[in-house]
Design an enzyme around this catalytic site. Structure first.
Site, PDB file in Angstrom:
ATOM      1  N   ASN A   9       0.870  -1.179   0.000  1.00  0.00           N
ATOM      2  CA  ASN A   9       0.000   0.000   0.000  1.00  0.00           C
ATOM      3  C   ASN A   9       0.909   1.232   0.000  1.00  0.00           C
ATOM      4  O   ASN A   9       1.495   1.560   1.027  1.00  0.00           O
ATOM      5  CB  ASN A   9      -0.885  -0.041   1.261  1.00  0.00           C
ATOM      6  CG  ASN A   9      -1.685   1.233   1.447  1.00  0.00           C
ATOM      7  OD1 ASN A   9      -1.794   2.046   0.528  1.00  0.00           O
ATOM      8  ND2 ASN A   9      -2.237   1.410   2.636  1.00  0.00           N
ATOM      9  N   TRP A  10       0.998   1.872  -1.152  1.00  0.00           N
ATOM     10  CA  TRP A  10       1.921   3.013  -1.269  1.00  0.00           C
ATOM     11  C   TRP A  10       1.373   4.269  -0.598  1.00  0.00           C
ATOM     12  O   TRP A  10       2.090   5.243  -0.432  1.00  0.00           O
ATOM     13  CB  TRP A  10       2.200   3.318  -2.741  1.00  0.00           C
ATOM     14  CG  TRP A  10       2.967   2.259  -3.481  1.00  0.00           C
ATOM     15  CD1 TRP A  10       3.331   1.014  -3.023  1.00  0.00           C
ATOM     16  CD2 TRP A  10       3.469   2.354  -4.816  1.00  0.00           C
ATOM     17  NE1 TRP A  10       4.027   0.341  -3.997  1.00  0.00           N
ATOM     18  CE2 TRP A  10       4.116   1.136  -5.112  1.00  0.00           C
ATOM     19  CE3 TRP A  10       3.424   3.342  -5.808  1.00  0.00           C
ATOM     20  CZ2 TRP A  10       4.724   0.895  -6.360  1.00  0.00           C
ATOM     21  CZ3 TRP A  10       4.009   3.108  -7.039  1.00  0.00           C
ATOM     22  CH2 TRP A  10       4.662   1.892  -7.305  1.00  0.00           C
ATOM     23  N   LYS A  11       0.104   4.270  -0.249  1.00  0.00           N
ATOM     24  CA  LYS A  11      -0.555   5.458   0.332  1.00  0.00           C
ATOM     25  C   LYS A  11      -0.342   6.681  -0.579  1.00  0.00           C
ATOM     26  O   LYS A  11      -0.239   6.519  -1.783  1.00  0.00           O
ATOM     27  CB  LYS A  11      -0.051   5.699   1.758  1.00  0.00           C
ATOM     28  CG  LYS A  11      -0.098   4.430   2.610  1.00  0.00           C
ATOM     29  CD  LYS A  11       0.076   4.689   4.068  1.00  0.00           C
ATOM     30  CE  LYS A  11       0.182   3.357   4.789  1.00  0.00           C
ATOM     31  NZ  LYS A  11       0.058   3.482   6.226  1.00  0.00           N
ATOM     32  N   HIS A  94      -9.299   0.646   4.950  1.00  0.00           N
ATOM     33  CA  HIS A  94      -8.015   0.879   5.627  1.00  0.00           C
ATOM     34  C   HIS A  94      -8.258   1.800   6.823  1.00  0.00           C
ATOM     35  O   HIS A  94      -9.109   2.697   6.763  1.00  0.00           O
ATOM     36  CB  HIS A  94      -7.014   1.517   4.650  1.00  0.00           C
ATOM     37  CG  HIS A  94      -5.631   1.581   5.219  1.00  0.00           C
ATOM     38  ND1 HIS A  94      -5.244   2.576   6.084  1.00  0.00           N
ATOM     39  CD2 HIS A  94      -4.574   0.756   5.084  1.00  0.00           C
ATOM     40  CE1 HIS A  94      -3.989   2.361   6.442  1.00  0.00           C
ATOM     41  NE2 HIS A  94      -3.552   1.257   5.854  1.00  0.00           N
ATOM     42  N   GLU A  96      -6.796   4.304   7.867  1.00  0.00           N
ATOM     43  CA  GLU A  96      -6.689   5.752   7.577  1.00  0.00           C
ATOM     44  C   GLU A  96      -7.968   6.266   6.914  1.00  0.00           C
ATOM     45  O   GLU A  96      -8.359   7.416   7.118  1.00  0.00           O
ATOM     46  CB  GLU A  96      -5.435   6.013   6.718  1.00  0.00           C
ATOM     47  CG  GLU A  96      -4.171   5.861   7.547  1.00  0.00           C
ATOM     48  CD  GLU A  96      -2.955   5.362   6.799  1.00  0.00           C
ATOM     49  OE1 GLU A  96      -2.916   5.438   5.562  1.00  0.00           O
ATOM     50  OE2 GLU A  96      -2.029   4.868   7.481  1.00  0.00           O
ATOM     51  N   GLU A 166      -5.150  -5.435  10.525  1.00  0.00           N
ATOM     52  CA  GLU A 166      -4.140  -4.406  10.765  1.00  0.00           C
ATOM     53  C   GLU A 166      -4.429  -3.722  12.095  1.00  0.00           C
ATOM     54  O   GLU A 166      -5.258  -2.800  12.149  1.00  0.00           O
ATOM     55  CB  GLU A 166      -4.170  -3.369   9.646  1.00  0.00           C
ATOM     56  CG  GLU A 166      -3.906  -3.948   8.271  1.00  0.00           C
ATOM     57  CD  GLU A 166      -3.373  -2.889   7.327  1.00  0.00           C
ATOM     58  OE1 GLU A 166      -2.249  -3.048   6.877  1.00  0.00           O
ATOM     59  OE2 GLU A 166      -4.068  -1.901   7.074  1.00  0.00           O
ATOM     60  N   GLY A 172       2.379   2.088  10.769  1.00  0.00           N
ATOM     61  CA  GLY A 172       3.273   3.233  10.601  1.00  0.00           C
ATOM     62  C   GLY A 172       3.915   3.701  11.901  1.00  0.00           C
ATOM     63  O   GLY A 172       4.484   4.787  11.957  1.00  0.00           O
ATOM     64  N   SER A 212       3.624  -2.228  10.433  1.00  0.00           N
ATOM     65  CA  SER A 212       5.075  -2.176  10.658  1.00  0.00           C
ATOM     66  C   SER A 212       5.788  -3.480  10.314  1.00  0.00           C
ATOM     67  O   SER A 212       6.765  -3.856  10.954  1.00  0.00           O
ATOM     68  CB  SER A 212       5.379  -1.765  12.101  1.00  0.00           C
ATOM     69  OG  SER A 212       4.869  -0.471  12.343  1.00  0.00           O
ATOM     70  N   GLY A 233       2.851  -1.217   4.297  1.00  0.00           N
ATOM     71  CA  GLY A 233       2.830   0.214   4.007  1.00  0.00           C
ATOM     72  C   GLY A 233       4.231   0.717   3.713  1.00  0.00           C
ATOM     73  O   GLY A 233       4.763   0.553   2.607  1.00  0.00           O
ATOM     74  N   GLY A 234       4.870   1.311   4.722  1.00  0.00           N
ATOM     75  CA  GLY A 234       6.172   1.959   4.536  1.00  0.00           C
ATOM     76  C   GLY A 234       7.196   1.123   3.787  1.00  0.00           C
ATOM     77  O   GLY A 234       7.876   1.618   2.869  1.00  0.00           O
TER      78      GLY A 234
HETATM   79  C1  PEP Z   1      -0.675  -0.062   6.078  1.00  0.00           C
HETATM   80  O1  PEP Z   1      -0.839   1.143   5.991  1.00  0.00           O
HETATM   81  O2  PEP Z   1      -1.486  -0.840   5.560  1.00  0.00           O
HETATM   82  C2  PEP Z   1       0.493  -0.528   6.822  1.00  0.00           C
HETATM   83  C3  PEP Z   1       0.527  -1.775   7.209  1.00  0.00           C
HETATM   84  O3  PEP Z   1       1.477   0.399   7.062  1.00  0.00           O
HETATM   85  P1  PEP Z   1       2.931   0.132   7.698  1.00  0.00           P
HETATM   86  O4  PEP Z   1       3.445  -1.142   7.086  1.00  0.00           O
HETATM   87  O5  PEP Z   1       3.740   1.324   7.310  1.00  0.00           O
HETATM   88  O6  PEP Z   1       2.727  -0.007   9.164  1.00  0.00           O
END
Ligand code: PEP
Length: 249
Positions: A9-11, A94, A96, A166, A172, A212, A233-234
């Protein structure tokens, strides 16, 4: 047999040129490696049709979709538009979207149903915030996210649904769930799917962990018997890290 999946997920990251470079790098690594897992990238909307032309082994996902098929909904992007750009998967619910854009379980259920009827495969996200975990409400929260978000889906719809657990406190933040915490919730979700649908749906639905996840912790998280991969994500913004996570499956 359920599939193992790693989705990035590049956001709201990367300009078009950087996004195209990242997609090319992920595609090259995945093509050379040919992993068993399904590898998905979910870039911003503006990048989708360009990136579609650059990938073959890697699947294309979007980060959100409208709950409406068309019409006067300024700024929205419909599932049909995503399909026409070559998108196969869509992340729905998600955390967010839930917290910054006030998306509740009912509207997410509309999105899931519309996505499915348009031929998209939803990656439906659930997970508790820290206070809910600490007060012991985590299972009730996840139960209602699933019961309402997946309401009225048929058994055949469920063949195209992926779940992502999640824990919001791990997204994040660098705070990762322990492998036991992840496995415990995944097992709970699988049991819930068994009750809501049937044993076959429970057995065949892929449940991804997100929060994470990085190359150094992916293998132990994915070792859980009910953990079928990750939503990343990141770490999906660096091709090497993302592919290292894919290789941890
Ligand atoms: C996400 O936003 O779906 C996610 C898992 O982010 P991160 O890996 O950065 O915690």
């Amino acid at each position: 047999m359920r599939k193992q999946i790693v989705a990035g997920n590049w956001k709201m990251n990367t300009l078009l040129k950087d996004g195209m470079e990242l997609a090319k790098a992920v595609e090259k690594m995945e093509k050379d490696k040919h992993s068993e897992a399904i590898v998905i990238i979910a870039p911003p909307f503006t990048h989708l049709s360009k990136i579609k032309e650059l990938i073959e082994s890697v699947k294309l996902g979007a980060q959100n979709c409208s709950s409406e098929p068309s019409g006067a909904f300024t700024g929205e992007v419909s599932p049909g538009m995503l399909r026409s750009a070559g998108v196969e998967y869509v992340i729905i619910g998600h955390s967010e979207r839930r917290s910054y854009f006030s998306e509740g379980n009912e509207v997410l259920n509309k999105k899931v149903k519309l996505a499915l009827s348009t031929g998209l495969k939803p990656i439906y996200c659930c997970g508790e915030v820290l206070g809910e975990r600490e007060s012991g409400q985590l299972y009730d929260v996840v139960r209602s996210q699933l019961e309402i978000g997946l309401k009225d889906l048929t058994l055949s719809d469920m063949a195209d649904v992926v779940i992502a657990y999640e824990p919001v406190w791990a997204i994040g933040t660098g705070k990762v769930a322990t492998p036991d915490q992840a496995q415990e919730m995944h097992s709970f979700i699988r049991g819930l799917l068994g009750g809501m649908f049937n044993a076959e749906v429970a057995r065949n639905t892929s449940i991804l962990y997100g929060g994470s996840c990085k190359p150094s912790n992916a293998a132990e998280l994915f070792a859980g018997k009910d953990v079928d991969g990750g939503l990343i994500g990141g770490a999906s913004l660096k091709a090497d890290d993302f592919i290292a996570i894919v290789n941890a499956i």
